[in-house]
Design a protein around this motif. Structure first.
Motif, PDB file in Angstrom:
ATOM      1  N   ILE A  88     -41.667 -28.971  62.280  1.00  0.00           N
ATOM      2  CA  ILE A  88     -40.809 -27.788  62.276  1.00  0.00           C
ATOM      3  C   ILE A  88     -40.071 -27.685  60.944  1.00  0.00           C
ATOM      4  N   ALA A  89     -39.488 -28.771  60.485  1.00  0.00           N
ATOM      5  CA  ALA A  89     -38.681 -28.755  59.262  1.00  0.00           C
ATOM      6  C   ALA A  89     -39.500 -28.358  58.047  1.00  0.00           C
ATOM      7  N   VAL A 113     -33.605 -28.857  61.033  1.00  0.00           N
ATOM      8  CA  VAL A 113     -33.951 -28.202  62.293  1.00  0.00           C
ATOM      9  C   VAL A 113     -32.641 -27.930  63.021  1.00  0.00           C
ATOM     10  N   ARG A 233     -36.578 -23.964  62.813  1.00  0.00           N
ATOM     11  CA  ARG A 233     -36.530 -24.451  61.438  1.00  0.00           C
ATOM     12  C   ARG A 233     -35.306 -23.890  60.722  1.00  0.00           C
TER      13      ARG A 233
END
Length: 335
Positions: A88-89, A113, A233
């Motif tokens: 996600i990051a 995140v 994110r």
């Protein structure tokens, strides 16, 4: 030991929770900020087999994402939580759903995140062997508990719960790891006397009649706590706040639908590979709190409380400041 947690539990000042059926317009993006143009494509990381992430499937299958001008694809993630949060990051996924008590420790590492909403509570259970007369927390002293991994949200939650009840989770019980689908067998064979796991497995095992439900993550003071959360994110939330708001609203609207129509949620979850009969799954979803999904000050307080409690059982570092940590990992996208 749980000083900060005790101090905040009694305080409801500034709390904010989404009320089912109430329009989001007062807290979210105004009409002028609603997504325009072609649907915004997003990727959500999740575990399709996890009963607790059903709101995402409901949002997709019942057109809720589309209503909010989102085109969402799922990335079924079987790796570690660290890998999921890194995905996600770094933009391999835009958001994810998962359990707060699994995510807080990896988030301590500083992944970009941000948690934007709690989705529901109630999917973590502690079951004891009837044959071994395990029917209370006190009966667990000196006994072994089966878990699916040593960083599982079930172990983390019940470590907190045991400690609050005066039982040392590191010294007075033993945690033994098994594959998730073999936890009940380990109890049957007498290798352990209890198990702790997330639904649907413990709910289905409970129906077999060999196990007692000792506690869930809604027991006692935890009745209003969330367990599953939505995280987005950080770079997306900062640069496209209306997109983050639309995604958050979609998930909360879908959670509300799960609460109002658990039979439909069961059918959708089953279609994604969920195990159990439709009747059992619908009853399981009724036992969860999909009608309660905190945001704003209430969610930030819950994240602070969990952080303080995890510090007390040596999961989160003692040097971590719970209030500063909650400020860093939570982002209000609906005000």
């Amino acid at each position: 030991m749980f000083g900060a947690a005790r101090a905040l539990t009694a305080s409801g000042t500034g709390s904010l929770s989404y009320i089912p059926g109430e329009p989001f317009i007062c807290r979210a993006a105004t009409n002028s900020e609603e997504l325009q143009g072609p649907p915004r494509q997003l990727k959500i990381a999740w575990n399709a087999n996890a009963a607790c992430t059903v709101a995402a499937a409901v949002a997709k299958e019942r057109g809720i994402f589309a209503k909010h001008n989102l085109d969402v694809d799922f990335v079924n993630f079987g790796g570690s939580t660290d890998q999921l949060l890194e995905a996600i990051a770094t933009g391999k996924a835009d958001a994810g759903l998962g359990l707060a008590l699994r995510w807080l420790k990896p988030l301590e590492q500083g992944f970009d995140v941000r948690i934007t909403a709690g989705v529901h509570g109630g999917c973590i259970r502690l079951l004891g062997s009837k044959a071994a007369n395990i029917d209370s927390l006190e009966s667990l002293r000196g006994k072994a508990i089966a878990i699916s991994d040593q960083a599982s949200p079930a172990k983390n939650f019940f470590s907190i719960y045991l400690a609050k009840k005066g039982i040392d989770p590191a010294q007075e019980v033993e945690w033994r790891q098994y594959p998730a689908n073999l936890l009940a067998l380990a109890v049957d064979k007498g290798e352990v006397q209890a198990l702790a796991e997330i639904d649907p497995l413990p709910y289905l095992w409970l129906k077999e009649g060999k196990l007692n439900e000792i506690a869930t993550n809604l027991t006692g003071e935890f009745a209003d706590r969330t367990c599953c959360v939505l995280a987005i994110r950080g770079s997306l939330a900062r640069s496209e706040m209306p997109v983050a708001a639309a995604l958050t609203r979609s998930i909360l609207e879908a959670a509300d639908r799960v609460a109002n129509d658990p039979a439909d949620a069961a059918a959708i979850y089953s279609g994604y590979g969920g195990r159990g009969s439709l009747e059992d799954l619908a009853t399981m979803y009724r036992s969860h709190t999909h009608h309660r999904h905190p945001v704003g000050a209430e969610l930030k307080k819950q994240l602070l409380l969990y952080t303080d409690e995890l510090r007390a059982v040596n999961v989160i570092k003692r040097s971590t400041d719970p209030a500063k940590f909650a400020d860093r990992i939570y982002l209000d996208v609906l005000s």
